[in-house]
Motif scaffolding. Structure first.
Motif, PDB file in Angstrom:
ATOM      1  N   SER A 173      43.928  32.212  36.768  1.00  0.00           N
ATOM      2  CA  SER A 173      43.069  33.061  37.584  1.00  0.00           C
ATOM      3  C   SER A 173      42.425  34.189  36.784  1.00  0.00           C
ATOM      4  CB  SER A 173      43.876  33.614  38.760  1.00  0.00           C
ATOM      5  OG  SER A 173      43.018  34.145  39.731  1.00  0.00           O
ATOM      6  N   ALA A 174      43.210  34.984  36.079  1.00  0.00           N
ATOM      7  CA  ALA A 174      42.641  36.125  35.348  1.00  0.00           C
ATOM      8  C   ALA A 174      41.839  35.689  34.120  1.00  0.00           C
ATOM      9  CB  ALA A 174      43.753  37.092  34.930  1.00  0.00           C
ATOM     10  N   MET A 175      42.399  34.805  33.313  1.00  0.00           N
ATOM     11  CA  MET A 175      41.715  34.408  32.068  1.00  0.00           C
ATOM     12  C   MET A 175      40.336  33.788  32.315  1.00  0.00           C
ATOM     13  SD  MET A 175      43.330  35.529  29.483  1.00  0.00           S
ATOM     14  CE  MET A 175      43.868  36.934  30.438  1.00  0.00           C
ATOM     15  N   PRO A 176      40.178  32.883  33.295  1.00  0.00           N
ATOM     16  CA  PRO A 176      38.831  32.366  33.555  1.00  0.00           C
ATOM     17  C   PRO A 176      37.842  33.467  33.970  1.00  0.00           C
ATOM     18  CG  PRO A 176      40.455  30.934  34.563  1.00  0.00           C
ATOM     19  CD  PRO A 176      41.187  32.161  34.078  1.00  0.00           C
ATOM     20  N   LYS A 177      38.326  34.484  34.641  1.00  0.00           N
ATOM     21  CA  LYS A 177      37.449  35.600  35.019  1.00  0.00           C
ATOM     22  C   LYS A 177      36.999  36.364  33.776  1.00  0.00           C
ATOM     23  CE  LYS A 177      39.290  36.289  39.668  1.00  0.00           C
ATOM     24  NZ  LYS A 177      40.212  35.176  39.783  1.00  0.00           N
TER      25      LYS A 177
ATOM     26  N   ASP B   6      32.500  28.785  37.265  1.00  0.00           N
ATOM     27  CA  ASP B   6      32.851  28.859  38.683  1.00  0.00           C
ATOM     28  C   ASP B   6      33.298  30.266  39.079  1.00  0.00           C
ATOM     29  OD1 ASP B   6      35.250  28.536  37.264  1.00  0.00           O
ATOM     30  OD2 ASP B   6      36.238  27.505  38.913  1.00  0.00           O
ATOM     31  N   ALA B   7      33.908  31.009  38.153  1.00  0.00           N
ATOM     32  CA  ALA B   7      34.286  32.393  38.458  1.00  0.00           C
ATOM     33  C   ALA B   7      33.048  33.263  38.616  1.00  0.00           C
ATOM     34  CB  ALA B   7      35.200  32.957  37.364  1.00  0.00           C
ATOM     35  N   VAL B   8      32.086  33.077  37.727  1.00  0.00           N
ATOM     36  CA  VAL B   8      30.834  33.838  37.806  1.00  0.00           C
ATOM     37  C   VAL B   8      30.111  33.517  39.115  1.00  0.00           C
ATOM     38  CG1 VAL B   8      28.547  34.147  36.753  1.00  0.00           C
ATOM     39  CG2 VAL B   8      30.604  34.044  35.301  1.00  0.00           C
ATOM     40  N   GLU B   9      30.056  32.243  39.461  1.00  0.00           N
ATOM     41  CA  GLU B   9      29.371  31.821  40.690  1.00  0.00           C
ATOM     42  C   GLU B   9      30.075  32.367  41.927  1.00  0.00           C
ATOM     43  OE1 GLU B   9      28.600  29.615  44.184  1.00  0.00           O
ATOM     44  OE2 GLU B   9      30.316  28.960  42.996  1.00  0.00           O
ATOM     45  N   THR B  10      31.403  32.352  41.917  1.00  0.00           N
ATOM     46  CA  THR B  10      32.171  32.867  43.059  1.00  0.00           C
ATOM     47  C   THR B  10      31.884  34.345  43.277  1.00  0.00           C
ATOM     48  OG1 THR B  10      33.933  31.246  42.796  1.00  0.00           O
ATOM     49  CG2 THR B  10      34.501  33.287  43.953  1.00  0.00           C
ATOM     50  N   PHE B  11      31.901  35.130  42.211  1.00  0.00           N
ATOM     51  CA  PHE B  11      31.664  36.562  42.362  1.00  0.00           C
ATOM     52  C   PHE B  11      30.194  36.869  42.649  1.00  0.00           C
ATOM     53  CE2 PHE B  11      35.940  36.670  40.975  1.00  0.00           C
ATOM     54  CZ  PHE B  11      36.453  37.805  41.569  1.00  0.00           C
ATOM     55  N   THR B  12      29.296  35.975  42.294  1.00  0.00           N
ATOM     56  CA  THR B  12      27.903  36.102  42.717  1.00  0.00           C
ATOM     57  C   THR B  12      27.816  35.906  44.229  1.00  0.00           C
ATOM     58  OG1 THR B  12      27.090  35.341  40.584  1.00  0.00           O
ATOM     59  CG2 THR B  12      25.569  35.164  42.455  1.00  0.00           C
ATOM     60  N   ARG B  13      28.538  34.903  44.745  1.00  0.00           N
ATOM     61  CA  ARG B  13      28.555  34.664  46.190  1.00  0.00           C
ATOM     62  C   ARG B  13      29.179  35.824  46.953  1.00  0.00           C
ATOM     63  NH1 ARG B  13      31.315  29.201  47.513  1.00  0.00           N
ATOM     64  NH2 ARG B  13      30.932  29.940  49.619  1.00  0.00           N
ATOM     65  N   ILE B  14      30.195  36.452  46.370  1.00  0.00           N
ATOM     66  CA  ILE B  14      30.831  37.591  47.029  1.00  0.00           C
ATOM     67  C   ILE B  14      29.836  38.731  47.160  1.00  0.00           C
ATOM     68  CG2 ILE B  14      32.625  39.365  46.785  1.00  0.00           C
ATOM     69  CD1 ILE B  14      34.383  37.161  45.481  1.00  0.00           C
ATOM     70  N   GLY B  15      29.008  38.913  46.137  1.00  0.00           N
ATOM     71  CA  GLY B  15      27.925  39.887  46.226  1.00  0.00           C
ATOM     72  C   GLY B  15      28.252  41.294  45.749  1.00  0.00           C
ATOM     73  N   TRP B  16      29.366  41.499  45.074  1.00  0.00           N
ATOM     74  CA  TRP B  16      29.716  42.837  44.603  1.00  0.00           C
ATOM     75  C   TRP B  16      29.407  43.033  43.132  1.00  0.00           C
ATOM     76  CZ3 TRP B  16      34.658  45.459  46.817  1.00  0.00           C
ATOM     77  CH2 TRP B  16      34.534  45.557  48.200  1.00  0.00           C
ATOM     78  N   GLY B  17      28.865  42.039  42.496  1.00  0.00           N
ATOM     79  CA  GLY B  17      28.531  42.142  41.082  1.00  0.00           C
ATOM     80  C   GLY B  17      29.634  41.609  40.194  1.00  0.00           C
ATOM     81  N   GLN B  18      29.265  41.357  38.938  1.00  0.00           N
ATOM     82  CA  GLN B  18      30.218  40.780  38.000  1.00  0.00           C
ATOM     83  C   GLN B  18      31.271  41.788  37.538  1.00  0.00           C
ATOM     84  OE1 GLN B  18      30.456  37.425  37.377  1.00  0.00           O
ATOM     85  NE2 GLN B  18      28.963  37.421  39.050  1.00  0.00           N
ATOM     86  N   TRP B  19      31.013  43.073  37.669  1.00  0.00           N
ATOM     87  CA  TRP B  19      32.027  44.070  37.321  1.00  0.00           C
ATOM     88  C   TRP B  19      33.297  43.857  38.139  1.00  0.00           C
ATOM     89  CZ3 TRP B  19      34.154  47.271  40.941  1.00  0.00           C
ATOM     90  CH2 TRP B  19      33.477  47.367  42.178  1.00  0.00           C
TER      91      TRP B  19
ATOM     92  N   GLY C  54      40.225  40.406  37.673  1.00  0.00           N
ATOM     93  CA  GLY C  54      40.977  39.778  36.586  1.00  0.00           C
ATOM     94  C   GLY C  54      41.986  40.733  35.975  1.00  0.00           C
ATOM     95  N   ALA C  55      41.605  42.004  35.809  1.00  0.00           N
ATOM     96  CA  ALA C  55      42.522  42.996  35.235  1.00  0.00           C
ATOM     97  C   ALA C  55      43.713  43.242  36.156  1.00  0.00           C
ATOM     98  CB  ALA C  55      41.780  44.300  34.960  1.00  0.00           C
ATOM     99  N   VAL C  56      43.459  43.327  37.459  1.00  0.00           N
ATOM    100  CA  VAL C  56      44.557  43.535  38.410  1.00  0.00           C
ATOM    101  C   VAL C  56      45.473  42.313  38.424  1.00  0.00           C
ATOM    102  CG1 VAL C  56      45.136  43.892  40.854  1.00  0.00           C
ATOM    103  CG2 VAL C  56      43.268  45.179  39.803  1.00  0.00           C
ATOM    104  N   GLU C  57      44.891  41.117  38.385  1.00  0.00           N
ATOM    105  CA  GLU C  57      45.700  39.901  38.348  1.00  0.00           C
ATOM    106  C   GLU C  57      46.557  39.842  37.080  1.00  0.00           C
ATOM    107  OE1 GLU C  57      42.848  36.827  40.847  1.00  0.00           O
ATOM    108  OE2 GLU C  57      42.674  36.916  38.671  1.00  0.00           O
ATOM    109  N   ALA C  58      45.960  40.150  35.938  1.00  0.00           N
ATOM    110  CA  ALA C  58      46.703  40.112  34.671  1.00  0.00           C
ATOM    111  C   ALA C  58      47.822  41.155  34.665  1.00  0.00           C
ATOM    112  CB  ALA C  58      45.754  40.330  33.493  1.00  0.00           C
ATOM    113  N   ALA C  59      47.518  42.362  35.114  1.00  0.00           N
ATOM    114  CA  ALA C  59      48.544  43.408  35.162  1.00  0.00           C
ATOM    115  C   ALA C  59      49.666  43.017  36.124  1.00  0.00           C
ATOM    116  CB  ALA C  59      47.920  44.734  35.579  1.00  0.00           C
TER     117      ALA C  59
END
Length: 147
Positions: A41-45, A51-64, A70-75
């Motif tokens: 989950s975190a590493m692909p982000k 697919d991670a880029v496309e998913t976050f594009t669909r969410i609409g909050w930006g790639q940041w 990903g940082a929260v998942e890794a931590a």
């Protein structure tokens, strides 16, 4: 019949033995969840997988937001395998996973909301089981801040 007699099982013989078996099973679950969150989950982000880029594009909050997630998942994954941090990490991951459930229900594919919901349920069990360690950790941090 006492509580000790009720909880004692033939396989372990004592309450302490049963507790030890349950604790090992929980560590196994924590390790699997940590591996999934970190590697799948975190590493692909972080890598910018399509697919991670496309998913976050669909969410609409930006790639940041992909990097923050990903940082929260890794931590959280790292915290799950550190005994003193496991309960706190599991508690924090419940919040992240609740957000994932809502995002799947409201923006993405609702059927996929079951997976983060199941992970959140396991994290809740971890957080409950590790509540004493979490309490001790928070007291230690409060003591450091109080100086």
């Amino acid at each position: 019949m006492t509580v000790t007699q009720i909880l004692a099982t033939p396989a372990t013989g004592t309450v302490e033995g049963r507790r030890r078996v349950l604790r090992r099973a929980l560590w196994a679950a924590q390790s699997l969840i940590a591996a999934f969150l970190f590697f799948a989950s975190a590493m692909p982000k972080f890598a910018g997988q399509a697919d991670a880029v496309e998913t976050f594009t669909r969410i609409g909050w930006g790639q940041w937001f992909r990097y923050v997630t990903g940082a929260v998942e890794a931590a959280g994954a790292i915290g799950l395998v550190v005994p003193r941090l496991a309960g706190f990490a599991a508690t924090a991951l419940i919040g992240l996973l609740a957000g994932a459930v809502l995002t799947h229900l409201l923006v993405l594919d609702a059927a996929w909301a079951l997976f983060p919901a199941a992970l959140a349920a396991v994290c809740a069990v971890i957080a409950w089981d590790r509540r004493a360690e979490t309490r001790d950790l928070l007291r230690s941090v409060a003591g450091l801040l109080g100086r």
